[in-house]
Design a protein around this motif. Structure first.
Motif, PDB file in Angstrom:
ATOM      1  N   ASP A 122      -3.918   9.565   0.417  1.00 24.83           N
ATOM      2  CA  ASP A 122      -2.524   9.161   0.281  1.00 24.83           C
ATOM      3  C   ASP A 122      -1.941   8.813   1.642  1.00 24.83           C
ATOM      4  O   ASP A 122      -2.536   9.089   2.695  1.00 24.83           O
ATOM      5  CB  ASP A 122      -1.717  10.300  -0.353  1.00 24.83           C
ATOM      6  CG  ASP A 122      -0.423   9.831  -1.027  1.00 24.83           C
ATOM      7  OD1 ASP A 122      -0.121   8.611  -0.967  1.00 24.83           O
ATOM      8  OD2 ASP A 122       0.284  10.675  -1.600  1.00 24.83           O
ATOM      9  N   VAL A 123      -0.763   8.227   1.589  1.00 24.74           N
ATOM     10  CA  VAL A 123       0.090   8.013   2.758  1.00 24.74           C
ATOM     11  C   VAL A 123       1.450   8.595   2.414  1.00 24.74           C
ATOM     12  O   VAL A 123       2.008   8.306   1.353  1.00 24.74           O
ATOM     13  CB  VAL A 123       0.212   6.520   3.113  1.00 24.74           C
ATOM     14  CG1 VAL A 123       1.312   6.298   4.152  1.00 24.74           C
ATOM     15  CG2 VAL A 123      -1.121   5.977   3.618  1.00 24.74           C
ATOM     16  N   MET A 124       1.964   9.431   3.293  1.00 21.02           N
ATOM     17  CA  MET A 124       3.265  10.063   3.072  1.00 21.02           C
ATOM     18  C   MET A 124       4.057  10.030   4.370  1.00 21.02           C
ATOM     19  O   MET A 124       3.484  10.000   5.457  1.00 21.02           O
ATOM     20  CB  MET A 124       3.101  11.526   2.625  1.00 21.02           C
ATOM     21  CG  MET A 124       2.336  11.729   1.337  1.00 21.02           C
ATOM     22  SD  MET A 124       2.043  13.495   0.984  1.00 21.02           S
ATOM     23  CE  MET A 124       3.725  14.037   0.636  1.00 21.02           C
ATOM     24  N   MET A 178      -0.242   0.476   2.698  1.00 19.68           N
ATOM     25  CA  MET A 178      -1.382   1.388   2.672  1.00 19.68           C
ATOM     26  C   MET A 178      -1.324   2.332   1.465  1.00 19.68           C
ATOM     27  O   MET A 178      -2.351   2.655   0.872  1.00 19.68           O
ATOM     28  CB  MET A 178      -1.432   2.194   3.973  1.00 19.68           C
ATOM     29  CG  MET A 178      -1.692   1.364   5.229  1.00 19.68           C
ATOM     30  SD  MET A 178      -3.303   0.521   5.264  1.00 19.68           S
ATOM     31  CE  MET A 178      -2.816  -1.139   4.708  1.00 19.68           C
ATOM     32  N   LYS A 179      -0.135   2.760   1.119  1.00 16.84           N
ATOM     33  CA  LYS A 179       0.003   3.641  -0.040  1.00 16.84           C
ATOM     34  C   LYS A 179      -0.358   2.889  -1.326  1.00 16.84           C
ATOM     35  O   LYS A 179      -1.072   3.423  -2.189  1.00 16.84           O
ATOM     36  CB  LYS A 179       1.437   4.174  -0.126  1.00 16.84           C
ATOM     37  CG  LYS A 179       1.630   5.284  -1.146  1.00 16.84           C
ATOM     38  CD  LYS A 179       3.041   5.831  -1.098  1.00 16.84           C
ATOM     39  CE  LYS A 179       3.224   7.004  -2.041  1.00 16.84           C
ATOM     40  NZ  LYS A 179       2.559   8.234  -1.567  1.00 16.84           N
ATOM     41  N   ALA A 180       0.110   1.649  -1.434  1.00 11.57           N
ATOM     42  CA  ALA A 180      -0.218   0.841  -2.615  1.00 11.57           C
ATOM     43  C   ALA A 180      -1.715   0.548  -2.663  1.00 11.57           C
ATOM     44  O   ALA A 180      -2.329   0.545  -3.739  1.00 11.57           O
ATOM     45  CB  ALA A 180       0.583  -0.456  -2.586  1.00 11.57           C
ATOM     46  N   MET A 181      -2.313   0.308  -1.505  1.00 16.00           N
ATOM     47  CA  MET A 181      -3.752   0.063  -1.442  1.00 16.00           C
ATOM     48  C   MET A 181      -4.525   1.257  -1.976  1.00 16.00           C
ATOM     49  O   MET A 181      -5.464   1.104  -2.771  1.00 16.00           O
ATOM     50  CB  MET A 181      -4.146  -0.235   0.007  1.00 16.00           C
ATOM     51  CG  MET A 181      -5.637  -0.383   0.254  1.00 16.00           C
ATOM     52  SD  MET A 181      -6.510   1.198   0.590  1.00 16.00           S
ATOM     53  CE  MET A 181      -5.702   1.740   2.075  1.00 16.00           C
ATOM     54  N   LEU A 229     -10.198  -1.853   2.425  1.00 14.98           N
ATOM     55  CA  LEU A 229      -8.756  -2.041   2.335  1.00 14.98           C
ATOM     56  C   LEU A 229      -8.374  -3.368   1.703  1.00 14.98           C
ATOM     57  O   LEU A 229      -7.512  -3.422   0.804  1.00 14.98           O
ATOM     58  CB  LEU A 229      -8.129  -1.978   3.737  1.00 14.98           C
ATOM     59  CG  LEU A 229      -8.122  -0.670   4.502  1.00 14.98           C
ATOM     60  CD1 LEU A 229      -7.366  -0.840   5.813  1.00 14.98           C
ATOM     61  CD2 LEU A 229      -7.482   0.428   3.680  1.00 14.98           C
ATOM     62  N   VAL A 230      -8.978  -4.437   2.178  1.00 11.53           N
ATOM     63  CA  VAL A 230      -8.511  -5.772   1.804  1.00 11.53           C
ATOM     64  C   VAL A 230      -8.636  -6.046   0.303  1.00 11.53           C
ATOM     65  O   VAL A 230      -7.664  -6.482  -0.329  1.00 11.53           O
ATOM     66  CB  VAL A 230      -9.228  -6.849   2.636  1.00 11.53           C
ATOM     67  CG1 VAL A 230      -8.877  -8.250   2.127  1.00 11.53           C
ATOM     68  CG2 VAL A 230      -8.831  -6.727   4.109  1.00 11.53           C
ATOM     69  N   LEU A 242      -5.286  -6.748  -2.059  1.00 13.83           N
ATOM     70  CA  LEU A 242      -5.063  -7.984  -2.803  1.00 13.83           C
ATOM     71  C   LEU A 242      -4.762  -7.731  -4.270  1.00 13.83           C
ATOM     72  O   LEU A 242      -4.215  -8.612  -4.955  1.00 13.83           O
ATOM     73  CB  LEU A 242      -6.286  -8.894  -2.662  1.00 13.83           C
ATOM     74  CG  LEU A 242      -6.553  -9.425  -1.248  1.00 13.83           C
ATOM     75  CD1 LEU A 242      -7.857 -10.210  -1.199  1.00 13.83           C
ATOM     76  CD2 LEU A 242      -5.392 -10.290  -0.768  1.00 13.83           C
ATOM     77  N   LYS A 243      -5.119  -6.555  -4.763  1.00 15.94           N
ATOM     78  CA  LYS A 243      -4.833  -6.214  -6.162  1.00 15.94           C
ATOM     79  C   LYS A 243      -3.454  -5.595  -6.353  1.00 15.94           C
ATOM     80  O   LYS A 243      -3.025  -5.356  -7.475  1.00 15.94           O
ATOM     81  CB  LYS A 243      -5.892  -5.247  -6.685  1.00 15.94           C
ATOM     82  CG  LYS A 243      -7.287  -5.838  -6.783  1.00 15.94           C
ATOM     83  CD  LYS A 243      -8.291  -4.801  -7.267  1.00 15.94           C
ATOM     84  CE  LYS A 243      -9.703  -5.367  -7.315  1.00 15.94           C
ATOM     85  NZ  LYS A 243     -10.681  -4.337  -7.753  1.00 15.94           N
TER      86      LYS A 243
END
Length: 470
Positions: free
Chosen positions: A78-80, A213-216, A254-255, A259-260
């Motif tokens: 996660d990213v927080m 980054m969180k969405a990724m 990541l990429v 993109l999704k």
């Protein structure tokens, strides 16, 4: 005795090599051992070491700590924002820094400058003068990142609105650790810069980049970090000062996931562009992975395994598994390295940052054999890099088969620093490090190799021996 001296002598000489030379000149055979007193000749350190050798309880404790370290499987999950991940940051004006505890008046220039920048970033003050007044009035408090299971390179500053990587270890009840994001090179907060451009970059990282980054991660699911590090070691990284391959491997994951996502294309482009322009981007994830592995080895009673090595720009500190959260500190050793044109030793701050967590986990300087190109950055030769990796085998509990070194016939990296072996062999842990200018905001002025100071390990053993074996 007379019969003995009537024979040709074959002598094993421990100590000054000149003794062996004199025997050879007199016609005898002598083998000179490369030996020196334990603990660098410190009597109390030698006595503490003696108390802790051949103790079955310690051997079992070290085996347990090492097994926990090896079993760890750090996952990026996660990213927080820091204030959400570490509630104490939202409850008070608290700023975290690299290394062991230190008071404001004792901090080096880059750490003070970075703290003032964080105060401006949090909008607790409108200018540097107001920010410093808040500090001097005692309204802002400081603690080490490690006190909250976090790590940060160089100044290591973490404040409530900064984004953090969240890393879990399913082998250790999903215990979490954290690291901040890497800003890239140049004028950046971690070297004490606090200009308007630095603050604007931090604001973008805390919003747009963090959101991307969180969405990724929501698309990709948890990302295993050990396989990335292991592959990067085979591609020329040592995942401390060199992370070019690791950052590229991360981008491959990541990429496609980015993109999704439903993030605007322009936001994705900016995020990918920022990461591809920064070969050090993976460093903070490498640090978090290493912290996760070592957290699993913490708090094993009687263990002499080192679980933290960190520097605050003044002092170097270590923690042992068997002594819990107690810090053992000594003045940081100088860095032997290469300086950028126009800079020299007189310009350098003392060794700085939490990034020595990588060496504590058996990579970085311990894995230099996998990264011969690093010597162009830190000095020395490829042979030096290989010898450094070999020498670390003398002070560790074993190796990590997840991380192997092609130049050493794919031998595992030396891992699990045993404070007893450091003191016994007088071999100090090797650390690859950047060199920061002693003035805030100037930035990185070189890179090189340093070592942990012996006194930390002597004090740690003395504490453990006093508690349990005297």
């Amino acid at each position: 005795m007379k019969a003995l001296f009537s024979q040709k002598l074959t002598v094993l000489n421990a100590g000054l090599a000149s003794f062996a030379t004199n025997i050879e000149r007199a016609g005898g055979d002598a083998i000179a051992m490369n030996w020196q007193p334990p603990a660098g000749g410190d009597r109390d350190g030698g006595l503490a070491l003696a108390d802790l050798l051949n103790q079955p309880e310690i051997e079992l404790a070290n085996q347990t700590a090492m097994q926990r370290y090896l079993a760890a499987q750090p996952l990026l999950v996660d990213v927080m924002l820091a204030g959400e991940a570490i509630p104490a940051l939202s409850e008070k004006k608290l700023i975290l820094h690299a290394g062991p505890p230190i008071a404001w008046q004792d901090m080096c220039g880059p750490v003070q400058g970075a703290i003032l920048g964080a105060i401006l970033f949090e909008k607790w003050a409108q200018n540097l003068e107001q920010a410093e007044a808040l500090v001097l009035d005692g309204e802002v408090i400081f603690e080490p990142c490690h006190h909250y299971d976090a790590v940060g390179p160089m100044a290591g500053i973490i404040s409530r609105s900064m984004p953090l990587w969240v890393v879990e270890n399913p082998a250790n009840d999903n215990e979490r650790v954290y690291s901040n994001f890497n800003e890239g090179l140049g004028k950046v907060l971690r070297f004490g810069a606090n200009s308007e451009a630095v603050i604007e970059r931090l604001e973008w990282m805390g919003t747009e980049l963090a959101q991307a980054m969180k969405a990724m991660l929501a698309q990709s699911g948890p990302i295993e970090l050990k396989p990335i590090m292991a592959q990067a070691l085979h591609m020329g990284d040592e995942v401390h000062n060199r992370n070019a391959a690791a950052t590229g491997l991360l981008l491959k994951q990541l990429v496609p996931a980015l993109l999704k996502t439903s993030q605007p294309p322009e936001q994705i482009q900016r995020a990918v562009g920022f990461i591809t322009a920064n070969d050090h981007f993976f460093l903070n994830l490498s640090m978090a992975a290493c912290k996760s592995m070592l957290k699993a080895a913490e708090n094993v009673p009687s263990s002499t395994m080192v679980t933290v090595m960190a520097r605050n720009g003044v002092n170097f500190g270590i923690r042992l598994s068997g002594t819990g959260n107690t810090w053992f500190q000594a003045p940081a050793n100088p860095v032997n390295g290469l300086f950028f044109p126009g800079f020299g030793v007189e310009d350098a701050a003392a060794d700085l940052g939490d990034s020595a967590i990588t060496e504590t986990a058996g990579v970085g300087g311990f894995a230099m054999a996998s990264s011969p190109a690093i010597v162009k950055f830190v000095g020395g030769t490829p042979a030096d890099a290989t010898n450094n990796s070999r020498s670390m085998q003398a002070i560790t509990l074993g190796g990590n088969p997840a991380f192997t070194l092609p130049a050493l016939n794919f031998a595992p990296t030396a891992a699990g620093i045993d404070a007893r072996k450091v003191v016994d062999h007088s071999v100090l842990p090797i650390i690859n490090t950047g060199i920061a200018h002693k003035q805030a905001g100037v930035g990185q002025i070189g890179a090189g190799i340093t070592t942990a100071p012996m006194q930390c390990f002597v004090d740690a053993l003395h504490s453990l021996a006093t508690q349990h074996y005297r």
